[in-house]
Design an enzyme around this catalytic site. Structure first.
Site, PDB file in Angstrom:
ATOM      1  N   PHE A 239       0.911  -1.244   0.015  1.00 30.86           N
ATOM      2  CA  PHE A 239      -0.156  -0.078   0.161  1.00 30.86           C
ATOM      3  C   PHE A 239       0.947   1.328  -0.124  1.00 30.86           C
ATOM      4  CE2 PHE A 239      -2.363   3.521   1.510  1.00 30.86           C
ATOM      5  CZ  PHE A 239      -3.526   3.307   0.879  1.00 30.86           C
TER       6      PHE A 239
ATOM      7  N   ASP B 290       9.790   2.867   1.755  1.00 36.35           N
ATOM      8  CA  ASP B 290       8.490   3.740   2.162  1.00 36.35           C
ATOM      9  C   ASP B 290       8.223   3.751   3.404  1.00 36.35           C
ATOM     10  OD1 ASP B 290       5.870   4.786   2.551  1.00 36.35           O
ATOM     11  OD2 ASP B 290       5.029   3.822   0.821  1.00 36.35           O
TER      12      ASP B 290
ATOM     13  N   LYS C  57       3.257  11.531   6.966  1.00 37.65           N
ATOM     14  CA  LYS C  57       2.361  11.250   8.238  1.00 37.65           C
ATOM     15  C   LYS C  57       3.096  11.925   9.230  1.00 37.65           C
ATOM     16  CE  LYS C  57      -0.108   6.986   6.321  1.00 37.65           C
ATOM     17  NZ  LYS C  57      -1.236   7.812   5.919  1.00 37.65           N
TER      18      LYS C  57
END
Length: 401
Positions: A141, A226, A255
């Site tokens: 994802f 990531d 984030k």
């Protein structure tokens, strides 16, 4: 209708149904706790998918934002501003890298990484134009843009959004042999989550990340990590790659970099990689804006002390010990994760992940489901041990039925 029901009904009537949130309407929040429009308090055990690593309403971060709001919030990259250089310098130092390319969202960071890897492949490695390939892992994802969903294996993310962007090879997560076999002279990068979050907090086999690092070095391929969910303290280290002593060629951050205050993301790499860009080839109006830099600089300062990483490691050990006791009793099939991050596979006979999440919500604990009967637990790193234990006790009560 209650205030909650009215708010949800209005949202359902006037917003696209691209999410399926739990039926709670948050009004205020502080630390690890949120309060809804009815005045009910809930323990946040999701932390905005790691965006709220430092908790809701963190005073240091809010003070940094307020101070910058009084000065200047946006210049665009048409001009320099006085927070930009320090932000890039300090973030590069935190990562042990040389250059930073700031963006806003995680998906933008991934898109930037794809473009960077391709440009590096053509200009530096010498791959023929239009032939660059990037290897990714199944069940990944990395976001929901048209390019990113082109290398997703999740039918919900892909269906009805084609035609898809070419140039990606998908291999099983954790399988070095498959990755080696997929590499060709045109491979420019391997893009991986060090821990797959959306897939259920999947931790790769021991030695996998180190093996990827060795293989990419041998084949002159960029290793892109990531760390948008796994980085910045979540796993008990600044970066999840550190658990195997691995330093990739490129970090993707987001984030928690914005402290739960503003969206901030970044691609961090060497001058040899990010130096391929020339003015006008890539950018963003809000990327690296003064407000974002001010908040992110405070996040960096907080991480430089090591306090939050240590807290995540110590509370994470406790979390996994307690969750481990639930395995084998029939209710919980497996627990995975690192630090204050766990995926818990519930016996489907007890309910779906959504149903378990709703039952926990009724007991004032907020988590989120993924992939059937899995729930994810990722509280803010500032959570107190007593609050964490209380949340775990609510989970035990739900599992007892």
């Amino acid at each position: 209708m209650s205030t909650t029901e009215n708010a949800i009904a209005s949202a359902e009537a006037h917003s696209a149904h691209n999410y399926h949130p739990l039926p709670v309407v948050v009004a205020t929040a502080d630390g690890a706790w949120m309060t809804d429009v009815e005045g009910r308090r809930y323990l946040d055990m999701l932390a905005g998918y790691s965006a709220l690593n430092f908790g809701h309403g963190n005073r240091r971060l809010l003070d940094a934002a307020r101070a910058q709001l009084e000065r200047v919030t946006l210049t665009s990259r048409a001009f320099h501003h006085d927070r930009f250089a320090e932000f890039c310098t300090r973030l590069a130092e935190l990562c042990g890298m040389e250059m930073v390319l700031p963006m806003n969202t995680g998906a933008e960071a991934v898109e930037t990484a794809v473009k960077t890897a391709r440009k590096w492949g053509y200009r530096v490695k010498g791959v023929p134009d239009g032939m660059a390939k990037i290897i990714v892992a199944a069940d990944n994802f990395h976001g929901r843009t048209t390019t990113v969903i082109s290398f997703s294996t999740d039918p919900e993310a892909r269906a009805d959004f084609g035609p898809y962007t070419p140039g990606f090879e998908i291999v099983p997560y954790g399988d070095l042999t498959a990755m080696r076999e997929a590499m060709t002279e045109n491979t420019v990068a391997v893009l991986l989550e060090p821990i797959q979050g959306e897939a259920g907090v999947l931790v790769p086999p021991p030695g996998y990340l180190a093996g990827v690092r060795e293989l990419t070095r041998e084949r002159d391929v960029l290793f892109i990590a990531d760390e948008i969910q796994s980085g910045l303290g979540r796993t008990g280290k600044t970066f999840a790659c550190e658990h195997e002593g691995v330093v990739p060629d490129m970090y993707l951050l987001g984030k928690a970099l914005g402290g739960g205050v503003v969206p901030v993301s970044a691609v961090v790499s060497s001058a040899a990689v990010l130096g391929v860009y020339r003015p006008g080839e890539h950018g963003s109006t809000f990327g690296g804006n003064p407000l974002a830099c001010a908040v992110a600089l405070e996040v960096i300062a907080m991480l430089e002390t090591g306090e939050y990483q240590q807290r995540a490691a110590e509370l994470g050990d406790h979390l996994h010990r307690e969750l481990g006791l639930l395995v084998g009793g029939g209710a919980v099939r497996a627990v995975r994760g690192r630090g204050l991050w766990a995926g818990v596979d519930i016996d489907p006979e007890l309910g779906t992940g959504r149903e378990i999440s709703e039952r926990l919500m009724e007991r004032r604990v907020l988590v989120k489901d993924t992939h059937g009967s899995t729930i994810r637990i990722a509280p803010p790193l500032v959570i107190g041990k007593e609050d964490l234990d209380w949340g775990l006790e609510q989970l035990r009560e739900v599992l007892r039925g």
